[in-house]
Design a protein around this motif. Structure first.
Motif, PDB file in Angstrom:
ATOM      1  N   GLU A  30      29.048 -26.872   7.574  1.00 25.69           N
ATOM      2  CA  GLU A  30      29.438 -26.835   9.124  1.00 25.69           C
ATOM      3  C   GLU A  30      30.381 -27.716   9.297  1.00 25.69           C
ATOM      4  O   GLU A  30      30.383 -28.855   8.994  1.00 25.69           O
ATOM      5  CB  GLU A  30      27.928 -27.167   9.809  1.00 25.69           C
ATOM      6  N   ARG A  31      31.331 -27.358  10.102  1.00 27.06           N
ATOM      7  CA  ARG A  31      32.690 -28.166  10.248  1.00 27.06           C
ATOM      8  C   ARG A  31      32.111 -29.532  11.303  1.00 27.06           C
ATOM      9  O   ARG A  31      32.638 -30.583  11.089  1.00 27.06           O
ATOM     10  CB  ARG A  31      33.656 -27.415  11.330  1.00 27.06           C
ATOM     11  N   ALA A  32      31.277 -29.354  12.248  1.00 24.15           N
ATOM     12  CA  ALA A  32      30.713 -30.256  13.024  1.00 24.15           C
ATOM     13  C   ALA A  32      30.102 -31.509  12.277  1.00 24.15           C
ATOM     14  O   ALA A  32      29.509 -31.152  11.217  1.00 24.15           O
ATOM     15  CB  ALA A  32      29.935 -29.747  13.998  1.00 24.15           C
ATOM     16  N   PHE A 116      27.447 -31.195   6.367  1.00 21.21           N
ATOM     17  CA  PHE A 116      28.326 -31.341   7.807  1.00 21.21           C
ATOM     18  C   PHE A 116      29.356 -31.957   7.682  1.00 21.21           C
ATOM     19  O   PHE A 116      29.728 -32.794   6.679  1.00 21.21           O
ATOM     20  CB  PHE A 116      27.115 -32.210   8.895  1.00 21.21           C
ATOM     21  N   GLY A 117      30.399 -31.604   8.681  1.00 20.81           N
ATOM     22  CA  GLY A 117      31.586 -32.419   8.655  1.00 20.81           C
ATOM     23  C   GLY A 117      32.476 -31.891   7.638  1.00 20.81           C
ATOM     24  O   GLY A 117      33.503 -32.666   7.035  1.00 20.81           O
ATOM     25  N   ASP A 118      32.440 -30.435   7.230  1.00 22.32           N
ATOM     26  CA  ASP A 118      33.181 -29.982   6.407  1.00 22.32           C
ATOM     27  C   ASP A 118      33.317 -28.411   6.661  1.00 22.32           C
ATOM     28  O   ASP A 118      32.505 -27.906   7.402  1.00 22.32           O
ATOM     29  CB  ASP A 118      32.749 -30.438   4.904  1.00 22.32           C
ATOM     30  N   SER A 119      34.204 -27.820   5.978  1.00 19.32           N
ATOM     31  CA  SER A 119      34.454 -26.463   6.203  1.00 19.32           C
ATOM     32  C   SER A 119      35.292 -25.992   4.852  1.00 19.32           C
ATOM     33  O   SER A 119      35.799 -26.688   4.005  1.00 19.32           O
ATOM     34  CB  SER A 119      35.306 -26.177   7.319  1.00 19.32           C
ATOM     35  N   ILE A 120      35.339 -24.518   4.813  1.00 19.93           N
ATOM     36  CA  ILE A 120      35.964 -23.820   3.592  1.00 19.93           C
ATOM     37  C   ILE A 120      37.406 -24.024   3.722  1.00 19.93           C
ATOM     38  O   ILE A 120      37.976 -23.750   4.825  1.00 19.93           O
ATOM     39  CB  ILE A 120      35.338 -22.271   3.570  1.00 19.93           C
ATOM     40  N   ALA A 121      38.137 -24.393   2.647  1.00 17.92           N
ATOM     41  CA  ALA A 121      39.524 -24.537   2.759  1.00 17.92           C
ATOM     42  C   ALA A 121      40.159 -23.020   2.055  1.00 17.92           C
ATOM     43  O   ALA A 121      41.127 -22.435   2.415  1.00 17.92           O
ATOM     44  CB  ALA A 121      40.169 -25.518   1.939  1.00 17.92           C
ATOM     45  N   GLU A 135      37.573 -28.494   2.750  1.00 19.66           N
ATOM     46  CA  GLU A 135      38.569 -29.406   3.290  1.00 19.66           C
ATOM     47  C   GLU A 135      38.169 -31.016   2.960  1.00 19.66           C
ATOM     48  O   GLU A 135      39.258 -31.687   2.876  1.00 19.66           O
ATOM     49  CB  GLU A 135      38.570 -29.428   4.898  1.00 19.66           C
ATOM     50  N   ARG A 136      37.139 -31.240   2.560  1.00 13.93           N
ATOM     51  CA  ARG A 136      36.719 -32.604   2.206  1.00 13.93           C
ATOM     52  C   ARG A 136      35.943 -32.911   0.803  1.00 13.93           C
ATOM     53  O   ARG A 136      36.417 -33.678   0.046  1.00 13.93           O
ATOM     54  CB  ARG A 136      36.109 -33.447   3.441  1.00 13.93           C
ATOM     55  N   GLY A 137      34.990 -31.947   0.802  1.00 18.59           N
ATOM     56  CA  GLY A 137      34.209 -32.121  -0.593  1.00 18.59           C
ATOM     57  C   GLY A 137      34.718 -31.551  -1.696  1.00 18.59           C
ATOM     58  O   GLY A 137      36.027 -30.955  -1.757  1.00 18.59           O
ATOM     59  N   ARG A 138      34.041 -31.715  -2.813  1.00 20.96           N
ATOM     60  CA  ARG A 138      34.808 -31.225  -4.088  1.00 20.96           C
ATOM     61  C   ARG A 138      34.543 -29.816  -4.401  1.00 20.96           C
ATOM     62  O   ARG A 138      33.705 -29.227  -3.619  1.00 20.96           O
ATOM     63  CB  ARG A 138      33.852 -31.890  -5.238  1.00 20.96           C
ATOM     64  N   ARG A 156      36.196 -15.184   7.663  1.00 24.28           N
ATOM     65  CA  ARG A 156      36.843 -13.916   7.869  1.00 24.28           C
ATOM     66  C   ARG A 156      38.202 -13.866   7.741  1.00 24.28           C
ATOM     67  O   ARG A 156      39.054 -12.842   6.999  1.00 24.28           O
ATOM     68  CB  ARG A 156      36.488 -13.286   9.639  1.00 24.28           C
ATOM     69  N   SER A 157      38.834 -14.913   8.141  1.00 28.14           N
ATOM     70  CA  SER A 157      40.456 -15.277   7.883  1.00 28.14           C
ATOM     71  C   SER A 157      40.877 -14.999   6.563  1.00 28.14           C
ATOM     72  O   SER A 157      41.726 -14.609   6.000  1.00 28.14           O
ATOM     73  CB  SER A 157      40.984 -16.155   8.576  1.00 28.14           C
ATOM     74  N   LEU A 158      40.127 -15.803   5.675  1.00 30.46           N
ATOM     75  CA  LEU A 158      40.491 -16.055   4.287  1.00 30.46           C
ATOM     76  C   LEU A 158      39.996 -14.755   3.355  1.00 30.46           C
ATOM     77  O   LEU A 158      41.010 -14.569   2.505  1.00 30.46           O
ATOM     78  CB  LEU A 158      39.688 -17.035   3.598  1.00 30.46           C
TER      79      LEU A 158
END
Length: 383
Positions: A30-32, A116-121, A135-138, A156-158
């Motif tokens: 979750e990005r939040a 939390f605090g991360d999202s798919i890159a 975006e942040r994690g391994r 969806r965009s990816l």
């Protein structure tokens, strides 16, 4: 199977619940930085209540009911000229969205990994799984990925392409925020509507506070989706000079910490899966708030998607096909309801006769397609 779910609002945690129930290993990103609070009320209709019951959560959700009654339609001077029946906006059961997301999180957090605090890159599929960078994690590898990340789904965009390919704008923008219940409303609300503009305020949390929404008609606007201050300026410009409680609402909006702003739009796609990636809820088939069905679709879609994966013993191709087959007619009907709701959204100053006619024939109440829920999990309720 290890399954990554993007999004921790309603659809994501509901899917995680059922996946865990069926023996899969879900992870939710979750990005939040934490479970999202705030938001307006959401309602449940029909079979969504059955899903909550099968989750063992129906009584807990009922305890959060807003018990909202009919609302007053008012003119620019605050004089009531009609009553808006609750059946039009409150469904069979209505709760604050923040309360629902917190409840779903609490029902799943002990058996589900939340990030939390991360999202798919990035997503990179092959025959055996999906390589995911964050975006942040391994980086990590999963068997499947499900995008439950809303109207502006990154997943969806990816996996499918730019949002512009799939979005249908309905010509309405909405801002939502919390504020003190300075009008002393008790399980009710007031609504102000003129051509192209509408505003409402409803009591919340046993009348100790309130939620307000400001809506305006517009074609697609260009703005930074993450800049709340820019959003507030847009709304303030749209409502400048309006009567009723608008000046006070704009003042409260300027300092609101849970402010939310977005377009009313739908997502229309020929398929909701691509290889090992599938979409759930608003990410794949948003019907827009004007349909009154977004939360119900999210809960039902999560139940069916997890159930079909269990029936197929993890065979994702067959499961995704069955999921789409079960959901497609239901979604198509509700998207039509959403479009019709948008067309009659700005009613100006409707008479009581018109409002009663809408209530008696509300498409979201009378015409919505029924979906038959398979019994994927007899015995039920994960503890």
């Amino acid at each position: 199977m290890n399954i990554l779910i993007s999004g921790a609002s309603v659809a994501g945690p509901a899917l995680a619940y059922w996946l865990r129930h069926h023996g899969f290993t879900p992870t939710v990103v979750e990005r939040a930085p934490q479970v999202r609070a705030g938001g307006y009320a959401v309602d449940f209709r029909g079979e969504a209540l059955d899903v909550l019951d099968r989750m063992g959560l129906l009584e807990q959700v009922k305890a959060l009911d807003t018990h909202m009654g009919d609302a007053a339609m008012v003119d620019r001077d605050g004089n009531q000229y009609a009553t808006l029946p609750a059946v039009i906006f409150a469904g069979d059961l209505e709760v604050l969205k923040g309360d629902l997301t917190h409840l779903l999180y609490e029902a799943t957090r002990h058996g589900v990994e939340y990030i939390f605090g991360d999202s798919i890159a990035t997503l990179e599929q092959d025959a055996d799984g999906v390589h995911v960078t964050f975006e942040r994690g391994r980086p990590r590898r999963f068997d499947l990925v499900v995008g439950a990340d809303g109207l502006h789904s990154r997943t969806r965009s990816l996996a499918f392409g730019p949002e512009e390919q799939f979005v249908r704008h309905l010509g309405i923008y909405t801002a939502i925020f919390s504020l003190p219940n300075y009008l002393g409303l008790r399980n009710t609300g007031q609504l102000y509507s003129v051509p192209g503009r509408a505003a409402n305020i409803f009591s919340a949390r046993d009348n100790t506070e309130a939620r307000a929404a400001l809506h305006f008609a517009s074609g697609p606007l260009a703005y930074d989706r993450y800049d709340d201050e820019q959003h507030k300026r847009i709304v303030a410009e749209q409502f400048a000079g309006q009567g009723w409680q608008i000046p006070r609402l704009l003042k409260e909006m300027s300092t609101a910490e849970d402010f939310f702003f977005d377009a009313n739009a739908q997502i229309e796609m020929g398929r909701w899966s691509s290889g090992r990636v599938a979409l759930l809820g608003d990410a794949g088939y948003c019907s827009a708030p004007t349909s009154g069905r977004g939360t119900s679709q999210a809960l039902i879609g999560a139940y069916i998607l997890a159930g079909e994966l269990a029936v197929a013993d993890g065979g994702h191709a067959a499961a995704f096909e069955a999921y789409e087959r079960e959901m497609r007619g239901y979604v198509t009907e509700h998207q039509q309801v959403g479009r019709e709701g948008a067309e009659r959204f700005f009613m100006g100053t409707p008479t009581q006769e018109v409002l009663d006619m809408i209530a008696a024939n509300a498409p979201e109440v009378a015409r919505a397609q029924v979906i038959k829920l398979r019994d994927y999990a007899p015995g039920l309720a994960v503890k």
